[in-house]
Design a protein around this motif. Structure first.
Motif: not given
Length: 139
Positions: A21-38, A51-59
């Protein structure tokens, strides 16, 4: 005859998907939905990996309680509650937990506007509100 069903969460695969996803969106921030127990993968485990791997900017979560669970587990990323927030109790619990609320209509604006003075005082003591982009985080 019944067969046991099991699911195995492969955090590396979730990370790889978010990297895609990050590769496709460039400099935009990424939100990962973790609702419903992920989505059944374990919200805390998935959020901690993100968070540890900095895979997204928001949850993203569906409820205040989901966001509070992540905060109690030590997750510090910004968390957006994706659904409308109703009632002063929910607004207060969200603000105290440094959750960013979704404002969708007049009722949700009013709920935010009428948060109690005590909640606002606690908020000011423990959090910082950036009025430029409405970001709220723990001080």
């Amino acid at each position: 005859m019944s067969y046991p069903t099991t699911a195995h969460t492969l955090l590396d695969n979730i990370e790889a998907n978010l990297r895609g996803v990050r590769a496709r969106v460039g400099d935009r921030q990424v939100l990962a939905a973790v609702k419903a127990n992920g989505y059944g993968h374990g919200a805390v485990a998935v959020a901690a990996m993100i968070e540890q791997r900095r895979a997204a900017d928001w949850l993203g979560v569906a409820t205040v309680d989901e966001g509070r669970q992540l905060r109690r587990a030590g997750i510090g990323l910004p968390i957006l509650k994706l659904s409308p927030t109703r009632g002063l109790d929910e607004v207060g619990r969200a603000l105290i937990s440094a959750l960013t609320l979704t404002v969708v209509d007049e009722a949700s604006v009013e709920a935010m506007a009428f948060a109690s003075d005590a909640e606002r005082s606690l908020l000011l003591e423990t959090h910082h509100l950036d009025l430029r982009d409405a970001t709220l985080w723990t001080a």
